[in-house]
Design a protein around this motif. Structure first.
Motif, short mmCIF file in Angstrom:
data_model
loop_
_atom_site.label_atom_id
_atom_site.label_comp_id
_atom_site.label_asym_id
_atom_site.label_seq_id
_atom_site.Cartn_x
_atom_site.Cartn_y
_atom_site.Cartn_z
N ALA A 8 -11.29 53.44 57.06
CA ALA A 8 -10.78 54.02 58.30
C ALA A 8 -10.77 55.54 58.35
N THR A 9 -10.87 56.21 57.19
CA THR A 9 -10.72 57.66 57.20
C THR A 9 -11.42 58.27 56.00
N ARG A 10 -11.30 59.58 55.87
CA ARG A 10 -11.84 60.32 54.73
C ARG A 10 -10.66 60.91 53.99
N LEU A 11 -10.32 60.30 52.88
CA LEU A 11 -9.07 60.60 52.17
C LEU A 11 -9.23 61.84 51.30
N SER A 64 -7.28 54.77 65.12
CA SER A 64 -5.88 54.34 65.14
C SER A 64 -5.60 53.55 66.40
N THR A 65 -4.79 52.51 66.23
CA THR A 65 -4.34 51.73 67.38
C THR A 65 -2.96 52.18 67.84
N GLY A 66 -2.50 53.31 67.32
CA GLY A 66 -1.19 53.81 67.68
C GLY A 66 -0.12 53.53 66.65
N ALA A 67 -0.43 52.71 65.65
CA ALA A 67 0.52 52.40 64.59
C ALA A 67 -0.24 52.31 63.27
N THR A 68 0.22 53.07 62.27
CA THR A 68 -0.34 52.99 60.93
C THR A 68 0.64 52.20 60.08
N ARG A 69 0.27 51.01 59.70
CA ARG A 69 1.17 50.14 58.95
C ARG A 69 1.13 50.51 57.46
N MET A 172 6.51 69.86 57.12
CA MET A 172 6.89 69.09 58.30
C MET A 172 6.28 69.67 59.57
N ARG A 173 6.32 70.99 59.71
CA ARG A 173 5.77 71.63 60.91
C ARG A 173 4.26 71.41 61.00
N ALA A 174 3.59 71.36 59.85
CA ALA A 174 2.13 71.26 59.85
C ALA A 174 1.61 69.85 60.10
N THR A 175 2.47 68.85 60.04
CA THR A 175 2.02 67.47 60.20
C THR A 175 1.59 67.20 61.64
N ASP A 176 0.49 66.47 61.78
CA ASP A 176 -0.01 66.07 63.09
C ASP A 176 1.00 65.12 63.74
N PRO A 177 1.55 65.46 64.91
CA PRO A 177 2.54 64.57 65.53
C PRO A 177 1.99 63.20 65.90
N VAL A 178 0.70 63.12 66.20
CA VAL A 178 0.10 61.81 66.52
C VAL A 178 0.12 60.91 65.28
N ALA A 179 -0.22 61.49 64.13
CA ALA A 179 -0.19 60.72 62.89
C ALA A 179 1.24 60.35 62.50
N ALA A 180 2.17 61.31 62.66
CA ALA A 180 3.57 61.03 62.33
C ALA A 180 4.12 59.92 63.20
N ALA A 181 3.79 59.94 64.49
CA ALA A 181 4.25 58.89 65.40
C ALA A 181 3.67 57.54 65.02
N ALA A 183 2.76 56.55 62.06
CA ALA A 183 3.42 56.07 60.84
C ALA A 183 4.81 55.54 61.16
N LEU A 184 5.54 56.20 62.03
CA LEU A 184 6.86 55.71 62.41
C LEU A 184 6.78 54.33 63.05
N ARG A 185 5.82 54.14 63.92
CA ARG A 185 5.67 52.83 64.57
C ARG A 185 5.29 51.75 63.54
N GLY A 186 4.46 52.12 62.58
CA GLY A 186 4.09 51.17 61.55
C GLY A 186 5.26 50.81 60.65
N ARG A 187 6.05 51.79 60.28
CA ARG A 187 7.22 51.53 59.42
C ARG A 187 8.26 50.68 60.13
N ALA A 188 8.32 50.80 61.43
CA ALA A 188 9.28 49.99 62.20
C ALA A 188 9.00 48.50 62.04
N GLU A 189 7.77 48.15 61.68
CA GLU A 189 7.37 46.74 61.57
C GLU A 189 7.22 46.28 60.12
#
Length: 265
Positions: A8-11, A64-69, A172-181, A183-189
């Protein structure tokens, strides 16, 4: 910088030192430099591998589908181990990184020769917690990371540990908010890992900052009780990031654990 391609990405990752492999998994919303004191210290005795997780640091979020599990992150790490031809590693994760480590152990226990869980917890999300994570994801997409970083800094790093605060705030400031969001959605599940912990056959170390309010000492004690072969260490005068707040104390505990893995039985 070093990179390897996953599905899915280039790590992006750091790979320093030689010897037994030590894989360090950072928390949210940070990057691999969260582990810089440990990279510097343990690359003298180990092969230290410290990636930027999907969407963090120099690793793009990718499709991304909006959630990174948590399973997405775990499979990225297994792909990294495969690319580096590492059969087994000591796996260390802090906060979200600890939950990713639990997911990796659940899926691929044969890849882990020792487990370190720092300032994390194993339970599934509550309904209230799920709603809060999704609400925070919405907020980050709308407002970005600066307000959140300002708001939680004193919870991530105890106010008396001023030496660690600038680095943590920058990450924290440098993190991409789309990626952070995502991850939050994935952790919720996420699933409940308590049953998984009871099956961990390798030695484990549980570490927590005495003043951590996100994952208090009681959570660490629960994990310690569930793990069949574990040691518990409480780092005094530290909150959620004891490896940065009290690196000498954290490293001493981790060093003792790593030495115990190579002692003759």
């Amino acid at each position: 910088m070093r990179f390897t391609d996953t599905l899915a990405t280039r790590l992006h990752f750091e790979d320093q030192g030689s010897g037994p492999a030590l894989l360090l998994v950072h928390g949210h919303p940070f990057d691999h430099t969260m582990w810089q004191p440990q990279i510097d210290r343990f690359s003298r005795t180990h092969r230290v591998i410290a990636p930027d997780l999907r969407g963090y640091g120099a690793t793009p979020l990718g499709a991304s589908t909006g959630a990174t599990r948590l399973g997405d992150f775990a499979e990225d790490l297994v792909a990294l181990l495969d690319a580096l031809e590492v059969e087994k590693c000591v796996l260390a994760g802090l906060s979200m990184g600890g939950q990713i480590a639990m997911e990796l152990v659940r899926r691929h226990p044969e890849r882990v020769r020792g487990l370190v869980l720092a300032d994390t917890f194993p339970a599934a999300e509550t309904e209230e917690g799920r709603a809060a994570r999704n609400a925070m994801a919405d907020r980050l997409l709308k407002e970005g990371m600066r307000g959140y970083a300002d708001e939680v800094l004193d919870l991530m790093v105890a106010p008396y540990n001023t030496h660690a605060a600038p680095h943590v705030h920058r990450m924290m400031r440098a993190t991409d908010p789309v990626a952070a969001a995502a991850a939050l959605r994935g952790r919720a599940e996420r699933p409940d890992y308590r049953a998984t912990l009871t099956t961990v056959a390798v030695p484990a170390l549980v570490v927590v900052g005495r003043d951590d309010t996100y994952t208090p000492v009681a959570d660490a004690e629960e994990m310690h009780a569930l793990l069949p072969h574990s040691t518990l260490a409480v780092i005094e005068r530290a909150a959620h990031l004891p490896n940065l707040e009290r690196p000498e104390e954290f490293d001493a505990v981790l060093s003792a654990f790593l030495r115990s893995l190579v002692r003759p039985s």
